[in-house]
Design a protein around this motif. Structure first.
Motif, PDB file in Angstrom:
ATOM      1  N   VAL A  18       0.870  -1.170   0.000  1.00 51.33           N
ATOM      2  CA  VAL A  18       0.000   0.000   0.000  1.00 51.33           C
ATOM      3  C   VAL A  18       0.912   1.227   0.000  1.00 51.33           C
ATOM      4  CG1 VAL A  18      -1.873   1.199   1.173  1.00 51.33           C
ATOM      5  CG2 VAL A  18      -1.720  -1.296   1.288  1.00 51.33           C
ATOM      6  N   ILE A  19       0.808   1.993  -1.040  1.00 50.82           N
ATOM      7  CA  ILE A  19       1.776   3.062  -1.286  1.00 50.82           C
ATOM      8  C   ILE A  19       1.077   4.411  -1.230  1.00 50.82           C
ATOM      9  CG2 ILE A  19       3.536   3.897  -2.893  1.00 50.82           C
ATOM     10  CD1 ILE A  19       4.021   1.052  -1.872  1.00 50.82           C
ATOM     11  N   SER A  20       1.717   5.367  -0.614  1.00 48.70           N
ATOM     12  CA  SER A  20       1.209   6.747  -0.635  1.00 48.70           C
ATOM     13  C   SER A  20       2.251   7.627  -1.319  1.00 48.70           C
ATOM     14  CB  SER A  20       0.945   7.247   0.781  1.00 48.70           C
ATOM     15  OG  SER A  20       2.159   7.592   1.418  1.00 48.70           O
ATOM     16  N   ALA A  21       1.934   8.913  -1.391  1.00 51.75           N
ATOM     17  CA  ALA A  21       2.850   9.826  -2.075  1.00 51.75           C
ATOM     18  C   ALA A  21       4.182   9.931  -1.366  1.00 51.75           C
ATOM     19  CB  ALA A  21       2.212  11.199  -2.198  1.00 51.75           C
ATOM     20  N   THR A  22       4.196   9.792  -0.063  1.00 54.84           N
ATOM     21  CA  THR A  22       5.432  10.000   0.685  1.00 54.84           C
ATOM     22  C   THR A  22       5.873   8.787   1.476  1.00 54.84           C
ATOM     23  OG1 THR A  22       4.226  10.868   2.583  1.00 54.84           O
ATOM     24  CG2 THR A  22       4.960  12.457   0.920  1.00 54.84           C
ATOM     25  N   SER A  23       5.148   7.707   1.375  1.00 54.81           N
ATOM     26  CA  SER A  23       5.537   6.539   2.158  1.00 54.81           C
ATOM     27  C   SER A  23       4.909   5.310   1.523  1.00 54.81           C
ATOM     28  CB  SER A  23       5.057   6.673   3.604  1.00 54.81           C
ATOM     29  OG  SER A  23       3.644   6.666   3.654  1.00 54.81           O
ATOM     30  N   GLY A  24       5.282   4.181   2.044  1.00 46.83           N
ATOM     31  CA  GLY A  24       4.695   2.949   1.553  1.00 46.83           C
ATOM     32  C   GLY A  24       4.942   1.847   2.551  1.00 46.83           C
ATOM     33  N   ALA A  25       4.169   0.801   2.448  1.00 44.62           N
ATOM     34  CA  ALA A  25       4.337  -0.312   3.370  1.00 44.62           C
ATOM     35  C   ALA A  25       3.907  -1.589   2.690  1.00 44.62           C
ATOM     36  CB  ALA A  25       3.524  -0.089   4.643  1.00 44.62           C
ATOM     37  N   GLY A  26       4.542  -2.671   3.112  1.00 45.27           N
ATOM     38  CA  GLY A  26       4.076  -3.986   2.746  1.00 45.27           C
ATOM     39  C   GLY A  26       3.318  -4.574   3.926  1.00 45.27           C
ATOM     40  N   ALA A  44       8.324  -3.409   5.502  1.00 48.38           N
ATOM     41  CA  ALA A  44       8.744  -2.483   4.446  1.00 48.38           C
ATOM     42  C   ALA A  44       8.061  -2.860   3.132  1.00 48.38           C
ATOM     43  CB  ALA A  44      10.261  -2.543   4.283  1.00 48.38           C
ATOM     44  N   PRO A  45       7.885  -1.908   2.236  1.00 43.75           N
ATOM     45  CA  PRO A  45       7.243  -2.239   0.963  1.00 43.75           C
ATOM     46  C   PRO A  45       8.083  -3.217   0.148  1.00 43.75           C
ATOM     47  CG  PRO A  45       8.024   0.037   0.982  1.00 43.75           C
ATOM     48  CD  PRO A  45       8.193  -0.482   2.363  1.00 43.75           C
ATOM     49  N   TYR A  46       7.390  -4.047  -0.563  1.00 43.96           N
ATOM     50  CA  TYR A  46       7.994  -5.049  -1.446  1.00 43.96           C
ATOM     51  C   TYR A  46       9.070  -5.872  -0.730  1.00 43.96           C
ATOM     52  CZ  TYR A  46       5.202  -2.860  -4.937  1.00 43.96           C
ATOM     53  OH  TYR A  46       4.122  -2.371  -5.611  1.00 43.96           O
ATOM     54  N   TYR A  98       3.744  -3.294 -10.445  1.00 43.41           N
ATOM     55  CA  TYR A  98       3.566  -3.287  -8.994  1.00 43.41           C
ATOM     56  C   TYR A  98       3.266  -4.670  -8.428  1.00 43.41           C
ATOM     57  CZ  TYR A  98       3.376   1.721  -9.679  1.00 43.41           C
ATOM     58  OH  TYR A  98       3.687   3.003 -10.030  1.00 43.41           O
ATOM     59  N   PHE A 112      -1.237  -3.831  -3.775  1.00 40.76           N
ATOM     60  CA  PHE A 112      -0.654  -4.610  -4.863  1.00 40.76           C
ATOM     61  C   PHE A 112      -0.027  -5.882  -4.298  1.00 40.76           C
ATOM     62  CE2 PHE A 112      -0.057  -0.073  -6.115  1.00 40.76           C
ATOM     63  CZ  PHE A 112      -1.046  -0.052  -7.091  1.00 40.76           C
ATOM     64  N   THR A 139       3.723  12.278  -7.768  1.00 37.33           N
ATOM     65  CA  THR A 139       4.375  11.371  -6.830  1.00 37.33           C
ATOM     66  C   THR A 139       5.453  10.583  -7.558  1.00 37.33           C
ATOM     67  OG1 THR A 139       2.849   9.552  -7.247  1.00 37.33           O
ATOM     68  CG2 THR A 139       2.257  11.104  -5.518  1.00 37.33           C
ATOM     69  N   THR A 180       8.689   0.727  -8.600  1.00 36.75           N
ATOM     70  CA  THR A 180       9.184  -0.162  -7.561  1.00 36.75           C
ATOM     71  C   THR A 180      10.640  -0.489  -7.851  1.00 36.75           C
ATOM     72  OG1 THR A 180       8.536  -2.092  -8.800  1.00 36.75           O
ATOM     73  CG2 THR A 180       6.928  -1.217  -7.233  1.00 36.75           C
ATOM     74  N   TYR A 195       3.073   6.237   9.615  1.00 34.44           N
ATOM     75  CA  TYR A 195       3.960   6.456   8.472  1.00 34.44           C
ATOM     76  C   TYR A 195       3.317   5.998   7.170  1.00 34.44           C
ATOM     77  CZ  TYR A 195       7.999   6.052   5.411  1.00 34.44           C
ATOM     78  OH  TYR A 195       8.861   6.163   4.353  1.00 34.44           O
ATOM     79  N   ALA A 196       2.530   4.928   7.246  1.00 36.33           N
ATOM     80  CA  ALA A 196       1.889   4.399   6.034  1.00 36.33           C
ATOM     81  C   ALA A 196       0.374   4.421   6.236  1.00 36.33           C
ATOM     82  CB  ALA A 196       2.374   2.981   5.755  1.00 36.33           C
ATOM     83  N   PHE A 197      -0.364   4.196   5.185  1.00 36.92           N
ATOM     84  CA  PHE A 197      -1.821   4.141   5.291  1.00 36.92           C
ATOM     85  C   PHE A 197      -2.222   3.175   6.410  1.00 36.92           C
ATOM     86  CE2 PHE A 197      -2.124   5.787   0.855  1.00 36.92           C
ATOM     87  CZ  PHE A 197      -3.051   6.800   1.100  1.00 36.92           C
ATOM     88  N   ARG A 222       4.805   1.163  12.016  1.00 39.44           N
ATOM     89  CA  ARG A 222       5.640   2.360  11.957  1.00 39.44           C
ATOM     90  C   ARG A 222       4.788   3.612  12.147  1.00 39.44           C
ATOM     91  NH1 ARG A 222       8.588   1.392   6.386  1.00 39.44           N
ATOM     92  NH2 ARG A 222       6.449   0.880   5.857  1.00 39.44           N
TER      93      ARG A 222
END
Lengths: 395, 778
Positions: A39-47, A69-71, A342, A386, B604, B608, B707-709, B717
């Motif tokens: 799940v990704i935002s404009a300034t951050s992301g996470a898995g 962490a993402p991916y 993605y 994703f 943005t 990846t 930090y994330a959605f 975080r």
């Protein structure tokens, strides 16, 4: 689109002492599929890593998922889930199913500043190898206690080309040897024009030699997918991705190391360009893969003709699903919708091949039934984010 | 970069003007100009100081009868009755008699320009920086106490700071200095590098950016108004802080030729070790001493001003600024990598009132800054946090895959042209055009050699034109003030992609020449309801054009995106202001605003792994309220407080380019503070033993945010809540010519993080000593 979707090792348990956990978790059999969504935002992301009840639910949210962490890279063995975080941390994190089948944290291990752990491969319940991509080392850990046993230093000019780090990627334990695919990265995604696999004596945990082939390059690639595996004959197949399509003069394809051999099989190179063109559309590099047995590899691969130049990260859908017959050296298309960069994950589950795809028509898990050839044109399970990994919890 | 000698009365103040009073104050016996005389209009609080030629100008006066109270050091006060009728401008020349006894040093209390700005149509907070010039707080801390504003920092002095206004941050908030965009060629010179002694005030526009600024602010802007001293002076200050932070400033100004000529000079330096200890965010239990976070900066400049030639004022200026910053590792122990930056250049500025026709004022400036940036990262070894080392995996370099020895050069040419025409006593027009041409030449042969390809950004050119037209009207007998503006920005850029993405392996990669234009408009009105109550309403269609980095990528791992569109937003704000002078002096002010912003085509960084690029994607909706209150309880006690709640939501209903529902639609935008506030007090004891003593307490609270959605119960975080307290004492000596301040920042030694994985310093002790001959503001 020269995206490099981060994917997962769909079947990390080839060979390698898979103890049968049957009966140990009868109450959680419903949640037997591990997924990672991003799940990704404009300034951050996470898995988010979680277990879901197979394909029973039409939708999978992340309410009980664990943020990472993402991916990330995800590895599963006998109901134990290990996560490394794609170079963004130096941790390896362990999760196991709780009483309700949802994952719960079961420890973590810090592997040193700048270690950037990548691939994980179990040798046994108490021994596992972890590729430390940032340092050019292999960590030997006890996955039960999550403690570091030792490290095997493979940095330096003996194994590395151009610098001190051979960039260990995929791991595979077979026949008492640990095979380490060396990416030999030059910079960014660009690798040197050589396909290298390091052989480590798993008994002594000492590096022995590099098996090298110049017909292709960039053996294995990142840690997050099954691009080095062994078949029923004991032959090792190595997918070469040639800088993810970014330059390089060598063709993408698959090399083979015959069982017990100390070199690549000079008679075998599966040229992906030629095969995919024959199947109707040229694909360059294999993105994610899962070996299903009997010489059949399921994969997602990139179609350069469907990429914008420069890339359009919104509208490019260039990853397609493939069925690769390793023995007959043929490629056939699986008629799933195209995915953007993605997702494009591959996994095997209860006789079906599952694809984590981000398509124009839906985002989630698509299915392909090898027995009937039936495919889902829409997600069987729609995911919240994703999907970059879809794995059976107890393969 | 007119940071030395300029002054500029914001057009917004003029917007409320109906009449001007101008004139010259002279010594009756010698006929020489009286510099720094105080000219005050009564009734009311409007006032001005004479400049080096004895000239003064007071604007914003409704028609009526007044008295001018004129005072100068060493002169007898003089009262002059004036009547302002139909003519918009009254010219009054004053001659003062020398007095046998010098008057005490002139003191200004509560500058009314600030009060008038607050009572203007726009939601604005004005920080009177002169009030805090004696303190050792930096400007980022000052801004962080403003309603609707957060400044997120990554470390100590010299570290990166991200300014956020009403939830929009970074490139979406434009910073101006005297109305000029503060865009140093290398992005290295920031608001925090301007010493407080040089600043008159800071205007923080929340939600609506005045059209007269032009610029690229999407939902807010910060304008630093520099101070102009009309008298000769020397100002010197030095401060010492924890973590081996030293800062020093020496500024001076000299007049000659009966005040027609002046020369100003400044030298500002800073040195910091920033060697605080912190918990590793990457390895539980590991304590890290930041031992490679040193920062050194040196700023110097000179400005020559000539007055009353054909132009009212001609300024020539030259400046140079250099920094050296060590790279502090957080995930990895970095011991050698450094960043060096330098900017230098010159500027010419002219001003002319009555240009061509009466009532037309001209300002024109041209500036030519040049910059050089060097990243030095060539170490052959890397270090563990226990001090042991091993050969660099990339043969050389500690930060990335390959070493860096860059030599990035940029130069710019900026022109600013401003015409202000007072059409009638109630209306004026302002036309503004700002043009900038910049050229970039990046170079890093070492990195290219080690990486095996060109990993430097390719040379690029950028040409931008920002123009605006603003109409200002005072209606209903002064009860209604309206600002209507339209602006048009255009830019053209030339650059090259990276061969990595364009499949060209030999020769130069393809060139792109995108050109983008966008039109915005705004209207803001302020209505005096009754008594001290004002209603404010404003709306804006704003935009931000993509910058070269977004268009062309970094030449290495970020792909070009020549088709990017400008970001656009609809902004609306509705506010209620109570502003009343208090009988015992000072003011009581309370302002509440509700605001709504909707941003579309948000740019943005997508993608990846190794491959990323900028895209227009998604919409963001921001709704919120802020409350700001200030009260002079008594001449000895001042209180303030503010709070902001801003709700940022993902307003993108479908994934970009598809009809697939967006799984985060309606969720709170992560990594952005949504609830925060500040409060403080300043106490100035009135008893004799504590003369010229100030005691202050500042507090700030930011609520935790993810930090994330937030999609999981196990969201790992988060940026933790923080509650900061700063306390300090400032003591003045020799009629406040010398001040000594001591301050404790983060009194409770709270663990403060406002950028993920970047803990900030803990409790910090500060001492500052200042000597000044500047006018005092109390």
């Amino acid at each position: 689109m020269r995206t490099m979707p981060l994917c997962v090792l769909a079947l990390a348990t080839i060979g390698a002492g898979c103890d049968d956990p049957a009966g140990s978790n009868n109450d959680i059999t419903a949640r037997d599929l591990v997924i990672v969504t991003n799940v990704i935002s404009a300034t951050s992301g996470a898995g988010f890593v979680s277990t879901i009840s197979g394909l029973a639910s039409a939708n999978a949210d992340n309410q009980r998922a664990h943020e990472i962490a993402p991916y990330p890279y995800v590895f599963v063995r006998n109901g134990v889930v290990m996560v490394t975080e794609n170079g963004t941390t130096d941790l390896i994190k362990k999760f196991v199913p709780g009483a309700d089948g949802h994952l719960v944290p079961a420890g973590q291990l810090a592997l040193g500043a700048g270690a950037q752990p990548g691939a994980v491969f179990w040798a046994s319940d108490t021994k596992a190898y972890v590729a430390l991509v940032g340092l050019g080392r292999i960590a030997v850990i006890n996955p039960q206690t999550m403690t570091l046993t030792r490290t095997i230093d493979i940095s330096g000019p003996r194994f590395a080309i151009g610098d001190n780090n051979p960039d260990p990627g995929q791991l595979l334990l077979h026949g008492g040897k640990l095979y380490v695919a060396l990416q030999q990265i030059m910079s960014g995604p660009v690798a040197h024009d050589t396909a290298d696999v390091l052989v480590i004596d798993a008994a002594a945990d000492t590096a022995e030699r590099v098996i090298r082939d110049l017909r292709s390059a960039h053996a294995g690639g990142e840690a997050n997918t099954q691009k080095m595996f062994v078949d029923e004959n004991g032959d090792i197949y190595v997918v070469c991705i040639v800088s993810y399509g970014f330059g390089g003069s060598k063709p993408n394809g698959i090399l083979r190391i015959r069982s017990g051999a100390s070199t690549f099989d000079p008679t075998y190179f599966l040229d992906l360009k030629a095969m995919s063109t024959a199947a109707g559309e040229y694909t360059d590099f294999i993105n994610m893969a899962a070996y299903a047995g009997n010489g059949i590899l399921y994969a997602t691969a990139n179609v350069p003709a469907r990429m914008s130049n420069p890339p359009d990260f919104v509208n490019d859908y260039s990853f397609k699903a493939l069925r690769i017959d390793l023995y007959n050296r043929t490629v056939s298309n699986i008629p799933l919708p195209l995915s953007n960069g993605y997702s494009a994950a591959v996994g095997l589950y209860q006789g079906k091949v599952l694809f984590g795809m981000s398509t124009r028509g839906g985002v989630g898990i698509f299915s392909y039934d090898p027995a009937t050839g039936a495919v889902s044109n829409a997600p069987v399970v729609t995911t919240q984010g994703f999907p970059s990994a879809v794995r059976a919890l107890n393969p | 970069m007119y940071w030395l000698t300029t002054s500029w009365v914001p057009a917004q103040v003029a917007a409320q003007a109906t009449h001007f009073v101008t004139g010259v104050v002279r010594d009756r016996s010698t006929n020489s100009p009286v510099v720094a005389a105080l000219v005050q209009v009564t009734p009311g609080l409007r006032r001005a100081f004479t400049d080096g030629t004895g000239a003064f100008k007071i604007s914003g006066l409704p028609a009526g009868r007044y008295q001018l109270d004129v005072r100068g050091t060493g002169y007898q006060p003089q009262l002059i009755a004036i009547t302002l009728g139909e003519a918009p401008i009254a010219t009054i020349d004053v001659q003062l008699e020398q007095a046998p006894i010098a008057l005490p040093r002139v003191t200004v209390t509560a500058p009314d320009e600030i009060a008038e700005l607050r009572a203007g149509p726009l939601p604005v907070t004005v920080v009177d920086v002169q009030q805090i010039a004696g303190r050792s707080s930096d400007l980022n801390e000052v801004l962080n106490r403003v309603a609707g504003v957060r400044v997120r920092r990554t470390g100590g002095l010299g570290s990166a700071a991200i300014l956020s206004v009403r939830g929009l941050e970074g490139k979406r908030i434009e910073v101006f200095v005297d109305g000029d965009p503060l865009k140093s060629p290398d992005g290295n010179f920031g608001i925090n590098d301007i010493p407080t002694q040089l600043i008159e005030r800071i205007e923080v526009y929340r939600g609506i950016v005045p059209a007269r600024f032009g610029g690229e602010g999407l939902g807010g802007a910060v304008n630093v108004v520099l101070r102009e001293e009309p008298v000769p002076y020397v100002d010197a200050a030095g401060s010492l802080q924890s973590y081996d932070i030293l800062q020093g400033t020496v500024i001076g100004k000299h007049f000659w030729g009966a005040g027609r000529f002046s020369l100003a000079a400044a030298v500002i330096g800073a040195s910091a070790q920033n060697d605080y200890r912190m918990e590793s965010p990457f390895e539980p239990g590991l304590r890290i001493e930041r031992d490679h976070d040193a920062y050194v900066s040196l700023l110097g400049g000179m400005g020559f001003t000539a007055r009353h030639a054909y132009f009212d004022k001609i300024q020539l200026e030259t400046f140079a600024f250099g920094t050296r910053k060590e790279v502090q590792g957080v995930q990895r122990n970095i011991q050698h990598a450094e960043q060096h930056n330098a900017i230098w250049g010159g500027a010419l500025r002219v001003e002319k009132s009555g240009f061509l026709v009466p009532g037309l004022a001209l300002e024109y400036s041209i500036t030519a800054p040049m910059a050089r940036s060097r990243m030095v990262d060539t170490s052959a070894v890397r270090y563990e946090f226990d001090g042991s080392n091993y050969p660099s995996p990339g043969l050389r370099g500690e930060v990335g895959q390959y070493p860096r020895l860059s030599n990035d050069r940029r130069w710019e040419l900026r022109q600013r042209f401003n015409l202000e025409w007072r059409v009638t006593a109630q209306q004026s027009l302002n036309f503004h055009i700002n043009a900038r041409y910049s050229k970039t030449h990046p170079e890093d042969t070492l990195a290219n050699r080690y990486a095996g390809r060109n990993v430097s950004a390719y040379p690029g050119r950028l040409f931008t034109v920002q123009s605006s037209l603003t109409h200002e009207a005072t209606l209903l007998g002064g009860r209604l003030v309206n600002l209507a503006g339209v602006k048009y920005n255009w830019f053209s850029s030339q650059g090259r992609s990276s061969p990595l993405y364009t499949l060209v392996q030999e020769g130069e990669p393809p060139a792109f020449s995108p050109s983008v234009g966008a039109t915005g408009f705004s209207d803001a009105a302020r209505l005096l309801l009754a008594g001290s109550w004002y209603l404010k309403a404003s709306a804006e269609r704003a935009f931000r054009s993509p910058d070269p980095t977004e268009l062309f990528g970094d030449g290495s791992l970020i792909a070009p995106a020549p088709e990017l569109l400008p970001e656009r937003s609809w902004n609306a704000s509705l506010g209620l202001l109570y502003d009343r002078p208090r009988a015992q002096g000072g003011r009581a002010q309370v302002e509440a605003n509700a605001f709504l912003l909707r941003v579309s085509d948000y740019i943005t960084l997508a993608g990846t792994g190794f491959t990323r690029g900028h895209v227009n994607t998604g919409q963001v909706r921001i709704a919120g309220v802020d409350l700001d209150a200030r009260l002079d309880v008594s001449p000895a006690l001042f209180l303030y407080g503010n709070g902001t709640w801003q709700d940022l939501r993902d307003a993108t209903s479908t994934l970009p380019g598809t009809s697939v529902p967006n799984p985060t639609h309606g969720l709170r935008i992560p990594n952005a503070p949504y609830l925060f506030g500040s409060a403080g007090l300043e106490w100035r004891p009135r008893f004799a033993a504590a003369r010229n003593l100030k005691v202050f307490l500042e507090t700030g609270y930011t609520h935790s945010y993810f930090y994330a959605f937030q999609v999981s119960q196990h969201q790992a975080r988060a940026i933790p809540s923080s509650f900061m307290q700063d306390v300090g004492v400032e003591q003045g000596f020799l009629d406040n010519r010398i001040t000594l301040s001591t301050e404790i920042h983060n009194l409770s030694d709270s663990r403060v993080i406002n950028v993920l994985n970047n803990p900030l310093p803990g409790r910090t002790f500060r001492v500052k000593l200042r000597y000044t001959q500047m006018r005092e503001t109390t």
